[in-house]
Design a protein around this motif. Structure first.
Motif, PDB file in Angstrom:
ATOM      1  N   LEU A 310       0.940  -1.013   0.004  1.00 22.61           N
ATOM      2  CA  LEU A 310       0.002   0.196  -0.086  1.00 22.61           C
ATOM      3  C   LEU A 310       1.071   1.424   0.021  1.00 22.61           C
ATOM      4  CD1 LEU A 310      -3.039  -1.291   2.517  1.00 22.61           C
ATOM      5  CD2 LEU A 310      -3.461  -0.571  -0.251  1.00 22.61           C
ATOM      6  N   SER A 311       1.262   2.505  -0.698  1.00 18.98           N
ATOM      7  CA  SER A 311       1.320   3.049  -1.119  1.00 18.98           C
ATOM      8  C   SER A 311       0.043   4.556  -1.227  1.00 18.98           C
ATOM      9  CB  SER A 311       2.598   3.159  -1.625  1.00 18.98           C
ATOM     10  OG  SER A 311       1.790   3.468  -3.147  1.00 18.98           O
ATOM     11  N   ALA A 312       0.452   5.723  -0.776  1.00 16.58           N
ATOM     12  CA  ALA A 312       0.367   7.160  -0.600  1.00 16.58           C
ATOM     13  C   ALA A 312       1.510   8.089  -1.315  1.00 16.58           C
ATOM     14  CB  ALA A 312      -0.678   7.509   0.082  1.00 16.58           C
ATOM     15  N   SER A 313       0.746   8.810  -1.967  1.00 13.30           N
ATOM     16  CA  SER A 313       1.461  10.566  -2.091  1.00 13.30           C
ATOM     17  C   SER A 313       0.345  11.702  -1.794  1.00 13.30           C
ATOM     18  CB  SER A 313       2.080  10.446  -3.354  1.00 13.30           C
ATOM     19  OG  SER A 313       2.854   9.481  -4.268  1.00 13.30           O
ATOM     20  N   ARG A 314       1.686  12.691  -0.283  1.00 12.68           N
ATOM     21  CA  ARG A 314       1.407  13.784  -0.796  1.00 12.68           C
ATOM     22  C   ARG A 314       1.573  15.010  -0.652  1.00 12.68           C
ATOM     23  NH1 ARG A 314      -2.859   9.935  -0.647  1.00 12.68           N
ATOM     24  NH2 ARG A 314      -4.368   9.361   1.738  1.00 12.68           N
ATOM     25  N   THR A 315       0.910  15.902  -0.900  1.00 12.46           N
ATOM     26  CA  THR A 315       1.246  17.357  -0.346  1.00 12.46           C
ATOM     27  C   THR A 315       1.550  17.883   1.023  1.00 12.46           C
ATOM     28  OG1 THR A 315      -0.996  18.376  -0.903  1.00 12.46           O
ATOM     29  CG2 THR A 315       0.609  18.165  -3.259  1.00 12.46           C
ATOM     30  N   ASN A 316       0.328  17.508   1.256  1.00 13.20           N
ATOM     31  CA  ASN A 316       0.036  18.109   2.500  1.00 13.20           C
ATOM     32  C   ASN A 316       0.590  16.287   3.645  1.00 13.20           C
ATOM     33  OD1 ASN A 316      -0.352  20.477   2.793  1.00 13.20           O
ATOM     34  ND2 ASN A 316      -2.354  20.042   1.895  1.00 13.20           N
ATOM     35  N   PHE A 317       0.770  16.650   5.125  1.00 13.99           N
ATOM     36  CA  PHE A 317       0.886  14.940   5.920  1.00 13.99           C
ATOM     37  C   PHE A 317      -0.496  15.573   6.480  1.00 13.99           C
ATOM     38  CE2 PHE A 317       1.405  12.729   9.282  1.00 13.99           C
ATOM     39  CZ  PHE A 317       2.689  12.396   8.633  1.00 13.99           C
ATOM     40  N   ASP A 318      -1.590  14.909   5.480  1.00 10.42           N
ATOM     41  CA  ASP A 318      -3.159  14.211   5.722  1.00 10.42           C
ATOM     42  C   ASP A 318      -2.933  12.643   5.449  1.00 10.42           C
ATOM     43  OD1 ASP A 318      -2.630  15.004   3.429  1.00 10.42           O
ATOM     44  OD2 ASP A 318      -4.332  15.497   2.840  1.00 10.42           O
ATOM     45  N   LEU A 319      -2.172  11.566   6.337  1.00 10.57           N
ATOM     46  CA  LEU A 319      -2.164  10.414   5.951  1.00 10.57           C
ATOM     47  C   LEU A 319      -3.898  10.079   6.226  1.00 10.57           C
ATOM     48  CD1 LEU A 319      -0.400   7.616   4.977  1.00 10.57           C
ATOM     49  CD2 LEU A 319       0.504   7.952   7.176  1.00 10.57           C
ATOM     50  N   PHE A 320      -4.164  10.062   6.757  1.00  9.27           N
ATOM     51  CA  PHE A 320      -5.204   9.639   8.057  1.00  9.27           C
ATOM     52  C   PHE A 320      -6.593  10.634   7.576  1.00  9.27           C
ATOM     53  CE2 PHE A 320      -1.878   8.126  10.538  1.00  9.27           C
ATOM     54  CZ  PHE A 320      -2.082   7.075   9.969  1.00  9.27           C
ATOM     55  N   ASP A 321      -6.550  11.183   6.498  1.00 14.49           N
ATOM     56  CA  ASP A 321      -7.788  12.060   5.852  1.00 14.49           C
ATOM     57  C   ASP A 321      -8.743  10.825   5.306  1.00 14.49           C
ATOM     58  OD1 ASP A 321      -7.068  14.321   7.228  1.00 14.49           O
ATOM     59  OD2 ASP A 321      -6.786  15.223   5.653  1.00 14.49           O
ATOM     60  N   LYS A 322      -9.797  10.978   5.263  1.00 11.18           N
ATOM     61  CA  LYS A 322     -10.935  10.856   4.322  1.00 11.18           C
ATOM     62  C   LYS A 322     -11.374  11.346   2.758  1.00 11.18           C
ATOM     63  CE  LYS A 322     -13.869   8.232   8.495  1.00 11.18           C
ATOM     64  NZ  LYS A 322     -14.813   8.534   8.688  1.00 11.18           N
ATOM     65  N   GLY A 323     -11.572  10.186   2.214  1.00  7.34           N
ATOM     66  CA  GLY A 323     -11.267  10.200   0.749  1.00  7.34           C
ATOM     67  C   GLY A 323     -10.073  10.933   0.137  1.00  7.34           C
ATOM     68  N   LYS A 324      -9.036  10.526   0.551  1.00  7.96           N
ATOM     69  CA  LYS A 324      -7.752  10.395   0.172  1.00  7.96           C
ATOM     70  C   LYS A 324      -7.710   9.451  -0.529  1.00  7.96           C
ATOM     71  CE  LYS A 324      -6.381  14.847   0.801  1.00  7.96           C
ATOM     72  NZ  LYS A 324      -6.031  15.628   0.164  1.00  7.96           N
ATOM     73  N   ASP A 325      -7.085   9.422  -2.221  1.00  9.07           N
ATOM     74  CA  ASP A 325      -6.668   7.779  -2.238  1.00  9.07           C
ATOM     75  C   ASP A 325      -4.738   7.250  -1.747  1.00  9.07           C
ATOM     76  OD1 ASP A 325      -9.064   8.110  -4.190  1.00  9.07           O
ATOM     77  OD2 ASP A 325      -7.669   8.482  -5.504  1.00  9.07           O
ATOM     78  N   TRP A 326      -5.228   5.585  -1.607  1.00  6.93           N
ATOM     79  CA  TRP A 326      -4.176   4.685  -1.334  1.00  6.93           C
ATOM     80  C   TRP A 326      -3.979   3.236  -2.499  1.00  6.93           C
ATOM     81  CZ3 TRP A 326      -0.963   3.961   2.401  1.00  6.93           C
ATOM     82  CH2 TRP A 326      -0.924   4.586   3.686  1.00  6.93           C
ATOM     83  N   PHE A 327      -3.110   3.908  -2.637  1.00  6.43           N
ATOM     84  CA  PHE A 327      -2.527   2.740  -4.323  1.00  6.43           C
ATOM     85  C   PHE A 327      -1.666   1.188  -3.585  1.00  6.43           C
ATOM     86  CE2 PHE A 327      -1.712   7.042  -4.816  1.00  6.43           C
ATOM     87  CZ  PHE A 327      -2.538   6.917  -6.122  1.00  6.43           C
ATOM     88  N   LYS A 328      -2.658   0.233  -4.291  1.00  4.28           N
ATOM     89  CA  LYS A 328      -1.566  -1.083  -3.366  1.00  4.28           C
ATOM     90  C   LYS A 328      -1.697  -1.935  -5.185  1.00  4.28           C
ATOM     91  CE  LYS A 328      -6.896  -2.888  -4.234  1.00  4.28           C
ATOM     92  NZ  LYS A 328      -7.797  -3.640  -3.596  1.00  4.28           N
ATOM     93  N   SER A 329      -0.273  -3.109  -4.457  1.00  6.46           N
ATOM     94  CA  SER A 329       0.092  -3.478  -5.725  1.00  6.46           C
ATOM     95  C   SER A 329       0.398  -5.002  -5.059  1.00  6.46           C
ATOM     96  CB  SER A 329       0.796  -3.157  -6.299  1.00  6.46           C
ATOM     97  OG  SER A 329       1.956  -3.251  -5.245  1.00  6.46           O
ATOM     98  N   TYR A 330      -0.122  -6.251  -5.829  1.00  9.90           N
ATOM     99  CA  TYR A 330       1.050  -7.432  -4.724  1.00  9.90           C
ATOM    100  C   TYR A 330       1.758  -8.160  -6.235  1.00  9.90           C
ATOM    101  CZ  TYR A 330      -4.042  -7.806  -6.900  1.00  9.90           C
ATOM    102  OH  TYR A 330      -5.269  -7.888  -7.604  1.00  9.90           O
ATOM    103  N   SER A 331       2.343  -8.977  -5.845  1.00 11.81           N
ATOM    104  CA  SER A 331       2.856 -10.300  -6.860  1.00 11.81           C
ATOM    105  C   SER A 331       3.107 -11.413  -6.450  1.00 11.81           C
ATOM    106  CB  SER A 331       4.042  -8.881  -7.207  1.00 11.81           C
ATOM    107  OG  SER A 331       5.013  -8.760  -6.068  1.00 11.81           O
TER     108      SER A 331
END
Length: 466
Positions: A310-331
């Motif tokens: 799971l990864s995320a990129s933010r311009t502000n430190f709002d890691l746990f804000d709702k509505g923000k996207d998280w990206f996932k990958s698996y292998s």
């Protein structure tokens, strides 16, 4: 003469008080040989350390097994890009061909969380390592038995040495009573003009010698007790006494020894009964496993893996804000490691392991010859000690008869004090020789059983009979 008599009485009283100071301590524990062996089993530091080593080896086996089970881990990171890196892009993209434009990509804050699972599918080293760990556990268990054997040998030897010192003191005290009685009789004869002063002095000299030996014997007895307690792992400050005595065990020792010589004209034993020989065999197995481990290094190692990120990129430190996207990958996948060339290192290690095996085999051959020699020498020592004990027992009995006869002749005025003192001295020497030979016989029996690898069985039998 009365002053001299009082002097001897004071000496005897001081000696008696000295013995009370040593033997009259409070909180005595009366121990048999079985008690001492059991105490050592639970309290001797060397045995405790050996037990700890066994437990450590068991944990090592668990560690090796663990390498073959699924390995699961989680990695996470939070990055604050204080200054975004600058990239140069061709000006063609911006309508300015032939130039480069400075552009910053990325966001100030980046987050990632990755879980991964790995499962070993094939590894020759794993199975060899597991076998080596089990063999190592066997080694430490065998070493624990070896330490127990050595400890019980030392305790048994110290126990009987203490009994011997105590019996020597008893014999000296017996001779002291004889000399004191002779001194009183000689003193009366001197006062009646039947003997000379030199006759009185001869007995006084002999009595003084006995008193000195009793004092030294009490010091030796205390040292013997300390040695026994040290062998057991008991604090020196604890006061103990022994429930056995030489008179209780001498008939058993002689009887058992006679039975041994009837049944052991030829001694049968097996190298495998010797725990130190077993340890060598275990070491050989470990070396062979080490060589095998070098050989399997030529084989591939195969493992399966799977991960989820799971990864995320933010311009502000709002890691746990709702509505923000998280990206996932698996292998999922397989990993194969196949060694190709190591400059001849693996082959050199294989050759080293082979040579080490050959060297240990020579050590084992030498050990077999040494065991044969030890058993032969121990049998000879035991046989000699048995014969010496029989002779010394006979001499002690004869010396006692000679002394009693000489004492009777002295009372009747047939012989003089020179012959009487000489008879008493020879009686004391014969008694001491007999008691010492009993100790030599018992130690020789311990050495014989130890050389055959049956010491623990023998001591357990002795302890159970007590």
């Amino acid at each position: 003469m009365k002053k001299q008599t009082k002097f001897f009485i004071r000496q005897l009283l001081m000696l008696f008080l000295f013995q009370i100071a040593i033997q009259g301590q409070t909180n005595f524990q009366t121990l048999s040989l079985s008690d001492c062996l059991n105490y050592a089993l639970n309290n001797n530091p060397d045995i405790k350390k050996a037990v700890i080593s066994v437990e450590q080896s068991k944990e090592k086996v668990k560690e090796v097994i663990g390498t073959g089970l699924p390995q699961i881990g989680v990695n996470g990171s939070i990055v604050n890009n204080l200054e975004l890196p600058t990239q140069l892009l061709p000006g063609d993209f911006f309508g300015a061909p032939g130039t480069f434009q400075q552009v910053k990509f990325g966001t100030k804050y980046n987050f990632s969380l990755t879980g991964e699972i790995n499962q070993l599918l094939f590894s020759g080293s794993f199975w060899v390592g597991l076998s080596a760990a089990n063999q190592s556990n066997d080694y430490y268990q065998q070493n624990s038995i070896l330490v127990e054997e050595e400890t019980k040998y030392n305790v048994s030897k110290a126990y009987y040495q203490t009994l011997v010192v105590q019996e020597q003191i008893n014999l000296l005290q017996y001779n002291q009573r004889l000399l004191l009685k002779s001194l009183n009789d000689t003193q009366l004869k001197y006062e009646n003009g039947k003997v000379k002063q030199v006759d009185v002095d001869r007995i006084k000299v002999s009595l003084n010698n006995v008193l000195y030996q009793i004092k030294k014997g009490n010091e030796s007895l205390e040292q013997a007790y300390n040695n026994l307690k040290y062998s057991m792992g008991m604090p020196v400050g604890i006061h103990i006494s022994l429930s056995d005595s030489i008179s209780m065990v001498q008939n058993s020792i002689l009887k058992n020894s006679e039975t041994d010589f009837i049944n052991e004209t030829a001694i049968d034993f097996s190298f495998d009964d010797r725990i130190d020989y077993k340890i060598l065999q275990t070491n050989l197995s470990l070396l062979e496993l080490d060589r095998k481990n070098q050989l399997v290094q030529f084989l591939p190692t195969i493992s399966a893996f799977g991960n989820y990120t799971l990864s995320a990129s933010r311009t502000n430190f709002d890691l746990f804000d709702k509505g923000k996207d998280w990206f996932k990958s698996y292998s999922i996948g397989l990993r194969i490691q196949l060694p190709i060339f190591s400059g001849g290192q693996r082959l050199a290690k294989i050759n080293q392991a082979s040579l080490e095996i050959e060297g240990l085999k020579e050590t084992i051959n030498k050990t077999e010859n040494g065991i044969n020699m030890q058993v032969s020498n121990a049998k000879l020592k035991y046989s000699t000690a048995y014969e010496n004990t029989k002779i010394n027992k006979m001499n002690a009995e004869l010396a006692n008869k000679v002394y009693e006869s000489t004492l009777l002749e002295y009372k009747e005025g047939i012989t003089n004090t020179v012959i009487l003192v000489d008879a008493e001295t020879k009686l004391r020497e014969a008694q001491t020789n007999f008691i010492n030979s009993l100790l030599e016989l018992y130690v020789a029996k311990l050495d014989l059983e130890k050389s055959k690898g049956t010491l623990l069985t023998y001591l357990n039998k002795i302890a159970n009979n007590n």
